[in-house]
Design an enzyme around this catalytic site. Structure first.
Site, mmCIF file in Angstrom:
data_model
loop_
_atom_site.group_PDB
_atom_site.id
_atom_site.type_symbol
_atom_site.label_atom_id
_atom_site.label_comp_id
_atom_site.label_asym_id
_atom_site.label_seq_id
_atom_site.Cartn_x
_atom_site.Cartn_y
_atom_site.Cartn_z
ATOM 1 N N TYR A 208 5.454 14.012 -10.926
ATOM 2 C CA TYR A 208 4.691 13.319 -9.891
ATOM 3 C C TYR A 208 5.306 13.567 -8.513
ATOM 4 C CZ TYR A 208 3.521 9.519 -6.760
ATOM 5 O OH TYR A 208 3.161 8.806 -5.656
ATOM 6 N N ARG A 255 12.910 2.185 -2.869
ATOM 7 C CA ARG A 255 12.936 1.186 -1.805
ATOM 8 C C ARG A 255 11.656 0.344 -1.766
ATOM 9 N NH1 ARG A 255 11.675 4.026 3.436
ATOM 10 N NH2 ARG A 255 9.684 3.909 2.343
ATOM 11 N N ARG A 265 0.479 -1.098 -7.372
ATOM 12 C CA ARG A 265 0.842 0.284 -7.706
ATOM 13 C C ARG A 265 2.137 0.303 -8.508
ATOM 14 N NH1 ARG A 265 -0.086 0.969 -1.852
ATOM 15 N NH2 ARG A 265 2.174 0.928 -1.690
ATOM 16 N N PHE A 325 15.186 19.220 11.708
ATOM 17 C CA PHE A 325 13.953 18.805 11.031
ATOM 18 C C PHE A 325 14.233 18.431 9.576
ATOM 19 C CE2 PHE A 325 10.201 19.786 8.484
ATOM 20 C CZ PHE A 325 9.157 19.225 9.207
#
Length: 454
Positions: A208, A255, A265, A325
């Site tokens: 997933y 978290r 969910r 980044f």
């Protein structure tokens, strides 16, 4: 209560930062999505000093301006950057700090995946319509007139004006187009698979997270290499790129336990939580808090296994804008895990990273040795909190030991000292903009999930 594991992509579930106050629940990053879910049911170890890994010299950006100059862009690109800023302040800031044409490619990549995610997120679209759309979405990039006008989602403008996004996509170099189309196709297939599917095993958890985050890491890495700002190996080593995404996504899932529960969910793998409770929601009950924390610690230990791959990946980067980044979300993630480890607050409210801490991390994480020192600092913090009675304590200690061997305690945290005064001024400007940006976030908590608290 069982709930579907609706796919929340990395671009939605970011490691966004929270203001110091306890804010209202928010919409889901570097965040958990606010989508409506479909219902289904110790003393310190002595550590040998490791041999340092020699990192390539980072190439500083060619100019100091951290943001994309909008007045130099055509109308279509200006529109795309406007959508970027509207849909994600956090990603807008880091994307616009990238160098050259890579900036535009990553901007379009983000918007394409955001549009895909908006389709998946829209609960008003029936499954018999949504599933084929997810499978075929990549083909819409080559259909100049395709758009979708029936969405009720907040970010529906990326679907209603998809012709502008797809036009700018087709203006990109073919090498960028091929990467974006391929990742869009694979992610759409993965999202369709997990529309009504639960995350049962740890293998399914990894799968997933690969679909909604690992693929983002792989796609970005291929774009970095295609731009020639990074070596080909960065884009070719998909295992390391996948780990970059998985570390971020698992951190966010861990978290966001309470928020996800309130939204119906379930993203924690049943294989793990079923050892501690009959239902995942039971972990939030006060009488189950000890077992809940043990489950939390086991999942954090699982996530920590990706850190060695993260450090190896970052050690290969040469371009400063690409390094920043990539590195900043990773150090935010390790700080979040350290805040969450053995912390009952995960099951009671929000866990936050304070703005001052975040700015310090952003300023420090500018080279590999600095990142190693940050990783060492936070895994040491986790190590000091390991309960001797925790079922995962041995595994946690082992993975921390492996991270320590790749990290240098006392490494150069103030890496900006290695750069010229001109680059230092750029870094200070970026820090000032970052602080302004974080202050803006504190005024827009309805759009952000609450991140870690010490």
């Amino acid at each position: 209560m069982a709930a579907s594991t609706k796919a929340v992509s990395l671009f939605k579930r970011t490691l966004a930062l929270s203001p110091p106050r306890g804010p209202p629940r928010a919409l889901g990053r570097l965040r958990g999505s606010g989508r409506r879910a479909q219902q289904s049911g110790t003393p310190a170890l002595s550590v040998p000093v490791p041999v340092p890994v020699v990192a390539p010299r980072l190439q500083p950006p060619p100019r100091c301006t951290p943001l994309c100059p909008q007045d130099s862009l055509g109308r279509g690109l200006r529109t795309c950057y406007r959508y970027l800023n509207q849909t994600s302040r956090s990603f807008a800031a880091v994307i616009q700090a990238l160098d050259g044409e890579l900036r535009h490619a990553v901007c379009i990549f983000y918007l394409v995946l955001r549009a895909l995610d908006t389709i998946e997120d829209d609960m008003t679209i029936s499954l018999d319509v949504k599933v084929p759309m997810l499978h075929e979405f990549h083909s819409y990039l080559y259909q100049p007139e395709w758009k979708y006008m029936e969405s009720k989602e907040k970010d529906r403008q990326v679907l209603e004006d998809f012709p502008t996004i797809s036009m700018e996509f087709r203006k990109l170099s073919k090498v960028y187009q091929d990467v974006i189309s391929d990742i869009c196709h694979k992610m759409g297939v993965g999202m369709a698979e997990f529309l009504e599917k639960k995350v049962d095993s740890q293998h399914e958890w990894d799968k997933y997270c690969h679909y909604v985050a690992g693929l983002v890491g792989i796609g970005l890495s291929r774009l970095f290499s295609a731009s020639e700002l990074e070596d080909p190996i960065v884009g070719q080593d998909t295992e390391l790129a996948n780990s970059m995404g998985l570390f971020l996504q698992k951190t966010n899932i861990i978290r966001d336990y309470l928020e996800d529960q309130l939204e119906g969910r379930e993203f924690w793998p049943r294989e793990v939580w079923s050892r501690y409770a009959k239902k995942l929601s039971d972990l939030a009950k006060p009488e189950n808090i000890d077992m809940a924390v043990q489950c939390l610690n086991e999942l954090i230990t699982n996530a920590l296994h990706h850190v060695p791959d993260v450090l190896t990946y970052l050690s290969r980067l040469k371009n400063q804008s690409v390094f920043n980044f990539c590195a900043i979300p990773q150090v935010m993630a390790i700080a979040t895990l350290a805040a969450c480890y053995n912390n009952k607050q995960v099951f009671r409210g929000v866990v936050k990273i304070r703005k001052g801490q975040a700015v310090t991390l952003m300023m420090d994480a500018t080279n590999i040795q600095a990142v190693k020192a940050i990783m060492y600092q936070y895994v040491e913090e986790i190590y000091q909190k390991i309960p001797s009675t925790d079922p995962s304590s041995n595994k946690t200690q082992q993975v921390i030991a492996s991270i320590r061997t790749m990290s240098l305690p006392g490494g150069p945290m103030a890496s900006r000292h290695h750069y010229s005064p001109i680059y230092l001024s750029c870094a200070m400007l970026l820090a000032a903009l970052s602080w302004q940006y974080l202050s803006t976030i504190s005024k827009a908590t309805e759009e952000y999930v609450q991140a870690g608290e010490n």
